[in-house]
Design an enzyme around this catalytic site. Structure first.
Site, PDB file in Angstrom:
ATOM      1  N   GLU A 199      41.685  27.284  43.075  1.00 59.44           N
ATOM      2  CA  GLU A 199      41.404  28.125  44.243  1.00 59.44           C
ATOM      3  C   GLU A 199      41.350  29.595  43.855  1.00 59.44           C
ATOM      4  O   GLU A 199      41.990  29.999  42.900  1.00 59.44           O
ATOM      5  CB  GLU A 199      42.576  28.034  45.252  1.00 59.44           C
ATOM      6  N   TYR A 227      46.567  28.247  52.743  1.00 56.77           N
ATOM      7  CA  TYR A 227      46.520  27.400  51.553  1.00 56.77           C
ATOM      8  C   TYR A 227      47.742  26.498  51.390  1.00 56.77           C
ATOM      9  O   TYR A 227      47.888  25.842  50.375  1.00 56.77           O
ATOM     10  CB  TYR A 227      46.291  28.223  50.273  1.00 56.77           C
ATOM     11  N   LYS A 279      45.370  34.829  35.683  1.00 58.13           N
ATOM     12  CA  LYS A 279      45.033  36.182  36.116  1.00 58.13           C
ATOM     13  C   LYS A 279      43.708  36.650  35.518  1.00 58.13           C
ATOM     14  O   LYS A 279      43.376  36.312  34.387  1.00 58.13           O
ATOM     15  CB  LYS A 279      46.137  37.144  35.687  1.00 58.13           C
ATOM     16  N   CYS A 305      22.260  77.619  35.739  1.00 54.96           N
ATOM     17  CA  CYS A 305      21.342  78.763  35.881  1.00 54.96           C
ATOM     18  C   CYS A 305      21.994  79.907  36.648  1.00 54.96           C
ATOM     19  O   CYS A 305      21.372  80.949  36.841  1.00 54.96           O
ATOM     20  CB  CYS A 305      20.055  78.320  36.587  1.00 54.96           C
ATOM     21  N   ASP A 350      43.652  38.721  46.638  1.00 58.90           N
ATOM     22  CA  ASP A 350      44.513  39.883  46.457  1.00 58.90           C
ATOM     23  C   ASP A 350      44.886  40.446  47.825  1.00 58.90           C
ATOM     24  O   ASP A 350      44.308  41.424  48.292  1.00 58.90           O
ATOM     25  CB  ASP A 350      43.766  40.919  45.611  1.00 58.90           C
ATOM     26  N   CYS A 373      21.293  73.151  44.030  1.00 54.50           N
ATOM     27  CA  CYS A 373      20.850  74.339  43.321  1.00 54.50           C
ATOM     28  C   CYS A 373      19.380  74.477  43.692  1.00 54.50           C
ATOM     29  O   CYS A 373      18.597  73.558  43.444  1.00 54.50           O
ATOM     30  CB  CYS A 373      21.005  74.150  41.810  1.00 54.50           C
ATOM     31  N   CYS A 418      15.659  76.048  37.333  1.00 51.74           N
ATOM     32  CA  CYS A 418      16.975  75.699  36.765  1.00 51.74           C
ATOM     33  C   CYS A 418      16.801  74.722  35.608  1.00 51.74           C
ATOM     34  O   CYS A 418      16.185  73.663  35.761  1.00 51.74           O
ATOM     35  CB  CYS A 418      17.849  75.074  37.846  1.00 51.74           C
ATOM     36  N   LYS A 447      42.571  33.298  43.870  1.00 54.39           N
ATOM     37  CA  LYS A 447      43.854  33.954  44.150  1.00 54.39           C
ATOM     38  C   LYS A 447      43.525  35.275  44.836  1.00 54.39           C
ATOM     39  O   LYS A 447      43.149  36.257  44.195  1.00 54.39           O
ATOM     40  CB  LYS A 447      44.633  34.194  42.858  1.00 54.39           C
ATOM     41  N   CYS A 461      25.454  77.602  40.465  1.00 54.59           N
ATOM     42  CA  CYS A 461      25.072  76.537  39.540  1.00 54.59           C
ATOM     43  C   CYS A 461      25.612  76.858  38.140  1.00 54.59           C
ATOM     44  O   CYS A 461      25.390  77.958  37.639  1.00 54.59           O
ATOM     45  CB  CYS A 461      23.545  76.415  39.504  1.00 54.59           C
TER      46      CYS A 461
HETATM   47  S1  IVH Z   1      50.080  29.437  46.319  1.00 56.47           S
HETATM   48  C1  IVH Z   1      54.322  28.129  45.791  1.00 56.47           C
HETATM   49  N1  IVH Z   1      47.540  30.003  46.550  1.00 56.47           N
HETATM   50  O1  IVH Z   1      49.701  34.914  45.033  1.00 56.47           O
HETATM   51  C2  IVH Z   1      52.879  28.576  45.823  1.00 56.47           C
HETATM   52  N2  IVH Z   1      49.087  31.799  46.389  1.00 56.47           N
HETATM   53  O2  IVH Z   1      51.424  35.489  42.748  1.00 56.47           O
HETATM   54  C3  IVH Z   1      52.766  29.913  46.362  1.00 56.47           C
HETATM   55  N3  IVH Z   1      48.074  34.012  46.497  1.00 56.47           N
HETATM   56  O3  IVH Z   1      52.715  35.056  46.837  1.00 56.47           O
HETATM   57  C4  IVH Z   1      51.482  30.485  46.474  1.00 56.47           C
HETATM   58  N4  IVH Z   1      45.982  33.328  46.752  1.00 56.47           N
HETATM   59  O4  IVH Z   1      50.571  35.817  48.018  1.00 56.47           O
HETATM   60  C5  IVH Z   1      48.788  30.492  46.422  1.00 56.47           C
HETATM   61  N5  IVH Z   1      45.259  30.368  46.784  1.00 56.47           N
HETATM   62  C6  IVH Z   1      46.498  30.844  46.663  1.00 56.47           C
HETATM   63  C7  IVH Z   1      46.771  32.226  46.641  1.00 56.47           C
HETATM   64  C8  IVH Z   1      48.085  32.664  46.489  1.00 56.47           C
HETATM   65  C9  IVH Z   1      46.790  34.389  46.664  1.00 56.47           C
HETATM   66  C10 IVH Z   1      49.209  34.950  46.334  1.00 56.47           C
HETATM   67  C11 IVH Z   1      50.386  34.669  47.236  1.00 56.47           C
HETATM   68  C12 IVH Z   1      51.530  34.487  46.318  1.00 56.47           C
HETATM   69  C13 IVH Z   1      51.082  35.210  45.083  1.00 56.47           C
HETATM   70  C14 IVH Z   1      51.794  34.734  43.846  1.00 56.47           C
END
Ligand code: IVH
Length: 609
Positions: A46, A157, A249, A346, A50, A361, A366, A48, A343
């Site tokens: 999935e 999720y 990451k 010039c 931000d 300018c 120039c 992740k 400028c």
């Molecule tokens: S699962 C026990 N799934 O990442 C499992 N976390 O670094 C807990 N996050 O605190 C999280 N997308 O805020 C999960 N698809 C995803 C996520 C996700 C973002 C964040 C979440 C968590 C942090 C951990």
């Protein structure tokens, strides 16, 4: 000032891995823990997101509470604020009593974030730094009305059945969980991939690295989760993080560095652009030492000053940008930066007209403008003169070999060969490149001249309509403005340019030098099957490059925009399509045409069934 909430089960964090090797090690460890072969490892990959983690609690199907993660054990009660979010359902269609906690991520989409900042800028308000911090700040507003004004979304999720709800015992896998959440009206990630075995896992994670910027939200990695819920129990957790999941990451796209100074550069139109000189820093894989600050207003809105520590951002191929300063309480700073009045090249006066944010300018002589004009004339999309880059242009100007673009065609090999760093060979190839550019079509000459408002599309339309420079010079502004896609602003700009005495002399000299300024006529016997229809192409199509596919649509009277909207006729989907385009099409109910049916679409102009 928010009330504390103790989580029913701790909200754990995730362990991180930073490369494929570490990910393989996790996969091996996990397969071993489950007593299976590595190619039997059944996982879900999935995005992740931000954002920030949130638990939403439902009792007997009724939304009753929302809490932030906090330290994992206790979080903050943000119920009133979350109650304003449309993506958090008020009721779940459950059939029995009990308590369920739904966990997920609160985020702001990239599009909503940009729009919010556009509004801030228009109102002269300070800009927000990034979607994540803005989402966090928005969620923790004291006044829920303020939260309601912010475009926050919740992506689910995880489901924790705290109590009761026996009917949910039939849910035995993460895929089941996600399906159920979707049925209940939660937003989930449509790009989630269910894969078997280590190789597929690595490929899925790589897909996210490649398509990071096609997603509607920012991600800082991918999360890999064991699918089977019983297997998860077998693997268990440490006090910090589950063993059944891992975060892979991706490299960060924001870094901090020192802002050494703010300088101003003058472009070919005379526009003066402030830019930051930075202590070099590696962001998203490349070293950044300069970053544009766009204009005077942006410097003020971002309130960056020499000596500040600043956040630098570089998303994908996007040019690096300064987000804002990192300030600590009581820190002493230099006074706000002031736009110079002259400028730097010039020493002519800088002018800011009316409501415009840009400073110019206005001295036509120039040297900075001349240099940039010549560079632009020679550039890839214009006359495409290889070997005539920025430094070479500066050299030719300072050595007095040229004063403008028409002079280029008089440059002799002997004179060039004398210059520092130039031998006979490079002098010959540069002169050859210059002389060959005389055959470039009129559209490229028009681009190269840098007429205000005339970009590649308008240049092509003008060139195809008038065919020769002579005809265009004689054309009235009405005749020009009548060309589809041109309009009165461009027409006025073209006429002004053509009537200017200096420009007239320049064009005469280019023609005398043998620059052809003619547009070859394309004879087209292709039927206009797609007149007025917008066909979006995404991914790679068999037998067509992206440009060819788009050209095929345009040739048949259609348009091929870069994004999906309500007006889109259909979306042609090739290999590795942009996820956001596909999901947008699905959301808007726009027909999707698989690439095998593209030719049929071109021929009939109908959606192949
Ligand atoms: S699962 C026990 N799934 O990442 C499992 N976390 O670094 C807990 N996050 O605190 C999280 N997308 O805020 C999960 N698809 C995803 C996520 C996700 C973002 C964040 C979440 C968590 C942090 C951990």
């Amino acid at each position: 000032t928010f009330t504390e909430v103790t989580h029913a089960a701790p909200m754990l964090s995730l362990d991180n891995v930073f490369d494929d090797d570490e990910m393989r090690q996790w996969a091996e460890r996990t397969a071993k823990g489950l007593n299976i072969e590595i190619d039997e490892l059944d996982v879900v990959v999935e995005p992740k997101i931000d954002g920030l983690a949130l638990t939403v609690t439902y009792v007997n199907g009724e939304f009753i509470q929302a809490a932030t993660r906090g330290d994992g054990r206790t979080g903050e009660d943000v119920t009133a604020n979350v109650a304003t979010m449309a993506s958090v359902p008020r009721r779940l269609p459950v059939t029995s009593a009990g308590r369920i906690d739904i966990r997920g991520e609160v985020f702001m989409s990239s599009e909503d974030f940009d729009e919010l900042n556009r509004r801030q800028a228009a109102a002269g308000e300070k800009l927000f730094a990034n979607p994540r911090n803005t989402a966090a700040g928005s969620l923790r507003q004291k006044d829920p009305h303020a939260t309601a004004q912010r475009p926050l979304q919740f992506l689910a999720y995880q489901m924790v059945v705290v109590d009761g709800h026996d009917e949910l015992a039939s849910i035995t896998s993460h895929v089941d969980v996600l399906r159920c959440l979707e049925e209940w009206g939660f937003l989930t990630a449509p790009t989630t991939q269910h894969v078997l075995g280590q190789d597929a896992l690595l490929a899925a994670a790589e897909w996210f690295a490649v398509h990071r910027h096609d997603l509607p939200y920012e991600i800082d990695g991918v999360v890999i989760k064991v699918d089977d819920l019983l297997d998860r129990e077998r693997l268990g957790s440490t006090s910090r993080a589950p063993r059944w999941a891992i975060a892979r990451k991706l490299p960060p796209e924001e870094c901090t560095t020192a802002l050494i100074s703010i300088e101003v550069s003058v472009g070919r139109t005379g526009r003066a652009t402030p830019y930051a000189v930075l202590e070099p820093v590696v962001v998203a894989g490349s070293t950044v030492s300069l970053a544009t600050l766009h204009n005077e207003d942006q410097v003020r809105l971002k309130d960056v000053r020499p000596g500040d520590t600043v956040i630098v951002r570089k998303a994908g191929d996007v040019i690096p940008e300064i987000v804002g300063p990192v300030l600590t309480k009581g820190q002493r700073r230099q006074p706000p930066w002031e736009f110079p009045s002259q400028c730097p090249e010039c020493h002519g006066e800088f002018v800011r007209r009316g409501e415009e944010s840009d400073t110019y300018c206005i001295n036509p002589a120039c040297p900075a403008q001349t240099r940039a004009q010549i560079e632009h004339f020679a550039s890839r999309n214009a006359m495409d003169i290889e070997g005539l880059g920025e430094q070479r242009v500066v050299q030719l100007l300072t050595e007095g070999l040229i004063r403008d673009v028409a002079d280029l065609y008089d440059v002799q090999i002997e004179n060039l060969a004398q210059l520092e760093g130039m031998g006979d060979l490079s002098a010959t190839s540069l002169v050859t490149a210059i002389q060959s550019s005389r055959a470039q079509p009129l559209s490229r000459v028009l681009i190269g001249l840098g007429i205000r408002h005339v970009g590649p599309v308008a240049a092509r339309a003008l060139a195809q309509t008038f065919t020769t420079l002579e005809a265009l010079r004689r054309a009235s502004s009405d005749a020009i403005g009548a060309i589809p896609g041109v309009g009165p602003v461009i027409a006025a700009s073209v006429v002004t340019f053509m009537e200017d005495a200096d420009n007239r002399r320049l064009l005469d000299r280019l023609l005398a030098a043998g620059v052809k300024c003619e547009e070859p006529q394309v004879v087209s016997d292709v039927p206009a099957t797609l007149t007025g229809k917008a066909v979006v192409v995404t991914g790679t199509l068999d037998g067509f490059s992206r440009d060819e596919a788009e050209a095929a649509v345009v040739q048949r009277g259609g348009t091929s925009p870069g994004s999906v909207s309500k007006k889109t006729f259909c979306v042609v989907v090739g290999v590795s399509p942009g996820a956001s385009k596909v999901s947008k099409a699905t959301e808007l109910d726009i027909p999707i045409v698989p690439q095998e049916r593209f030719i049929e679409l071109l021929e009939t102009g109908e959606i192949p069934t």
